[in-house]
Design an enzyme around this catalytic site. Structure first.
Site, mmCIF file in Angstrom:
data_model
loop_
_atom_site.group_PDB
_atom_site.id
_atom_site.type_symbol
_atom_site.label_atom_id
_atom_site.label_comp_id
_atom_site.label_asym_id
_atom_site.label_seq_id
_atom_site.Cartn_x
_atom_site.Cartn_y
_atom_site.Cartn_z
ATOM 1 N N LYS A 249 -0.398 -4.658 -6.461
ATOM 2 C CA LYS A 249 0.661 -4.510 -6.821
ATOM 3 C C LYS A 249 2.130 -5.327 -6.446
ATOM 4 O O LYS A 249 2.589 -5.773 -5.269
ATOM 5 C CB LYS A 249 1.291 -3.624 -7.429
ATOM 6 C CG LYS A 249 0.514 -3.080 -8.028
ATOM 7 C CD LYS A 249 0.167 -1.795 -7.006
ATOM 8 C CE LYS A 249 -1.083 -0.470 -8.016
ATOM 9 N NZ LYS A 249 -2.086 -0.425 -7.535
ATOM 10 N N ASP B 233 4.401 10.492 13.402
ATOM 11 C CA ASP B 233 5.142 10.643 14.241
ATOM 12 C C ASP B 233 7.025 9.824 14.442
ATOM 13 O O ASP B 233 6.726 9.543 15.465
ATOM 14 C CB ASP B 233 4.039 10.170 15.667
ATOM 15 C CG ASP B 233 3.361 10.505 15.866
ATOM 16 O OD1 ASP B 233 3.019 11.987 15.909
ATOM 17 O OD2 ASP B 233 2.199 9.979 16.738
ATOM 18 N N ASP C 127 11.661 -16.446 -4.401
ATOM 19 C CA ASP C 127 11.804 -17.268 -4.346
ATOM 20 C C ASP C 127 11.152 -17.159 -2.641
ATOM 21 O O ASP C 127 12.120 -17.826 -1.387
ATOM 22 C CB ASP C 127 13.257 -17.256 -3.996
ATOM 23 C CG ASP C 127 13.853 -17.502 -5.168
ATOM 24 O OD1 ASP C 127 13.240 -18.622 -5.979
ATOM 25 O OD2 ASP C 127 15.300 -17.266 -5.875
ATOM 26 N N LYS D 118 0.647 6.438 -2.417
ATOM 27 C CA LYS D 118 -0.593 5.652 -1.721
ATOM 28 C C LYS D 118 0.517 5.857 -0.449
ATOM 29 O O LYS D 118 0.766 4.393 0.106
ATOM 30 C CB LYS D 118 -1.078 5.128 -1.935
ATOM 31 C CG LYS D 118 -1.969 4.574 -3.230
ATOM 32 C CD LYS D 118 -0.884 3.809 -4.111
ATOM 33 C CE LYS D 118 -1.917 4.056 -5.585
ATOM 34 N NZ LYS D 118 -2.283 4.765 -6.177
ATOM 35 N N HIS E 216 -6.770 -4.719 -7.133
ATOM 36 C CA HIS E 216 -5.990 -2.979 -7.073
ATOM 37 C C HIS E 216 -4.143 -3.636 -6.723
ATOM 38 O O HIS E 216 -3.504 -2.460 -7.162
ATOM 39 C CB HIS E 216 -6.668 -2.214 -6.275
ATOM 40 C CG HIS E 216 -6.235 -0.952 -7.385
ATOM 41 N ND1 HIS E 216 -5.745 0.072 -6.579
ATOM 42 C CD2 HIS E 216 -5.411 -0.417 -7.999
ATOM 43 C CE1 HIS E 216 -4.537 1.131 -6.635
ATOM 44 N NE2 HIS E 216 -5.428 1.485 -7.988
ATOM 45 N N HIS F 119 1.315 9.569 -7.469
ATOM 46 C CA HIS F 119 0.798 8.239 -7.451
ATOM 47 C C HIS F 119 0.748 7.853 -6.395
ATOM 48 O O HIS F 119 0.105 6.460 -6.334
ATOM 49 C CB HIS F 119 1.198 7.241 -8.816
ATOM 50 C CG HIS F 119 -0.048 6.931 -9.464
ATOM 51 N ND1 HIS F 119 0.341 5.261 -9.369
ATOM 52 C CD2 HIS F 119 -1.381 5.991 -9.609
ATOM 53 C CE1 HIS F 119 -1.180 4.063 -9.214
ATOM 54 N NE2 HIS F 119 -1.188 4.889 -9.447
#
Length: 473
Positions: free
Chosen positions: A220, A398, A225, A393, A218, A391
């Site tokens: 991404k 603090d 470079d 996450k 899952h 979508h």
């Protein structure tokens, strides 16, 4: 002419033995009792479907060679370059920031100092910046997405990758072939013909189909470079870049923080392709420290000894002092995480959760809402975005800690998927992340406990039933 009674009896007996045997296998694995109970319920009430689903999705292969051993060998063979000029000072930081110490111990996650980081919440910005960085690549492009669609957005990125490969740049493309099952093979073949190295993550084919089907990558990740990287919630597709009703968060990192992304990609590449890349100077080039921020890249998956990202989330909840704000598209938390969030709220911490009023997986929504009452009673505040699908996450706490990555707050992300999160220790970035949350709140409706508990019996029933199967979703 019907089936003879003796044959019927034999078939029924074999069927019953199979169901009972499968239930015994589930129980004997000594997994989470809630997850065990969920599988037993499925096997008892819909045995034919339950056996089929358990065969492909339910077996615990975390310790089996096809998943765990292969990946552990990878982790040992690929070493991240030490980015610290002062090892003693980093040990002092580990002692001060217990989360950093936890991730160093449960995930070998190195503290990386001095990166420039941009928080991206607009798909157009991510798309334009990614295209620009791809076009400027000189040595290599490493790209990995859970979803890489064969649509307008996907084809533009694909064309850019093919162009760079034809110019002699090393382009490695890693994809999850189960998640992208609708993408035609010619899509990948065109890239291969141009010189792009295209590999599916842990190819789900015989004889490993059964053991690998349930474990999806899952993540991404993009590395260009060795000093430019991307990580977060955005996949490649029109939903993420063109749909105004889709709200996501991603990171653009320049500097040593990219080492962590490179390490993750090379481990996945070796697992899928058995090609180990040796030259540290080319893949981990020297990077100037341009800021004072610290970050860690942490991964989890069925190959790890610990539920790394779940442990991190619990740690963040119980160590928060003033506030903790969370965004997630799917909220199906473990009991341990629920308890940690309740402890934080009962301790006087301002704990807020933001989800969507309606996600892209409507069957999950009732399960998420089944947790509301217990959390609201503890003093946690819950917001449902009314107009967009969240979508993102993210976590922010603090005015110091930010978390942005690929992991949802659900059983699948914490236990089955290969995930990756970035943990940022920086006040400026935390303030930005906090403001993003507060801006999104303007389009949210807060769930009020007294009103929530007045809803009718039907949604309550759906929520309770769905929650029984939350560990399987």
């Amino acid at each position: 002419m019907g089936i003879p009674f003796v044959i019927q009896t034999i078939i029924t007996t074999i069927y019953a033995i199979t169901v009972v045997g499968t239930i015994l296998v589930v129980i004997s694995e000594n997994r989470n009792p809630i997850r065990t109970l969920a599988w037993v319920l499925v096997l008892v009430f819909v045995p034919a479907v339950g056996i089929l689903f358990f065969y492909f999705f339910g077996q615990d292969n975390r310790k089996k060679k096809s998943i765990s051993s292969h990946y552990k060998q990878t982790d040992k063979k690929i070493n991240i370059r030490d980015s610290s000029k002062d090892v003693t000072s980093l040990h002092q930081i580990y002692d001060t920031i217990k989360l950093a110490s936890l991730l160093e111990r449960n995930n070998d996650s190195v503290l990386l100092r001095g990166s420039e980081v941009e928080i991206i919440t607009d798909g157009h910005r991510k798309f334009d910046l990614l295209l620009h960085d791809i076009e400027e690549a000189k040595h290599h492009i490493h790209i990995q997405y859970f979803l890489f669609a064969n649509d307008e957005t996907g084809c533009k990125i694909k064309d850019a990758l093919m162009k760079k490969a034809s110019e002699g740049v090393e382009v490695r493309f890693l994809y999850d072939n189960v998640a992208n099952i609708k993408v035609p093979s010619r899509f990948y073949n065109e890239m291969r013909l141009s010189g792009v190295r295209v590999v599916p993550f842990m190819n789900v084919s015989m004889p490993w189909f059964k053991s690998r089907m349930n474990y999806r990558n899952h993540r991404k990740v993009v590395v260009i470079d060795g000093n430019i990287g991307y990580v977060g919630g955005m996949n490649i597709g029109n939903n993420y870049f063109l749909d105004l009703n889709w709200r996501d968060t991603h990171l653009h990192i320049t500097g040593k923080g990219v080492y962590g992304l490179q390490h993750s990609f090379l481990a996945d590449w070796y697992t899928s392709n058995e090609e180990r890349l040796h030259d540290d100077i080319l893949y981990y080039p020297p990077c100037e420290e341009k800021t004072d921020n610290l970050l860690q890249i942490a991964t989890c998956g069925p190959n790890t000894a610990w539920s790394n990202l779940l442990q991190a989330a619990i740690n963040i909840a119980i160590t928060a002092r003033n506030y903790l704000y969370i965004q997630t598209p799917y909220f199906l938390p473990t009991d341990s995480l629920v308890e940690a969030l309740q402890i934080a709220a009962l301790s006087g911490v301002d704990v807020r959760l933001m989800v969507s009023r309606k996600s892209d997986s409507s069957y999950i929504d009732p399960g998420a809402r089944s947790y509301y009452s217990g959390l609201l009673r503890a003093g946690m505040r819950i917001y449902e975005h009314q107009t967009k699908f969240i979508h993102a996450k993210t976590m922010v706490s603090d005015d110091f800690l930010s978390v942005i990555g690929s992991a949802n707050m659900d059983f699948r992300s914490f236990e089955s998927n290969f995930e990756i999160n970035c943990y940022l220790y920086d006040r400026n970035l935390a303030e930005q992340n906090k403001q993003i949350f507060l801006n999104d709140m303007l389009e949210c409706k807060e769930i009020i406990l007294d009103i929530w508990e007045q809803r009718s019996w039907w949604p309550r029933l759906k929520e309770s039933v769905t929650r029984l199967f939350a560990p399987l979703m």
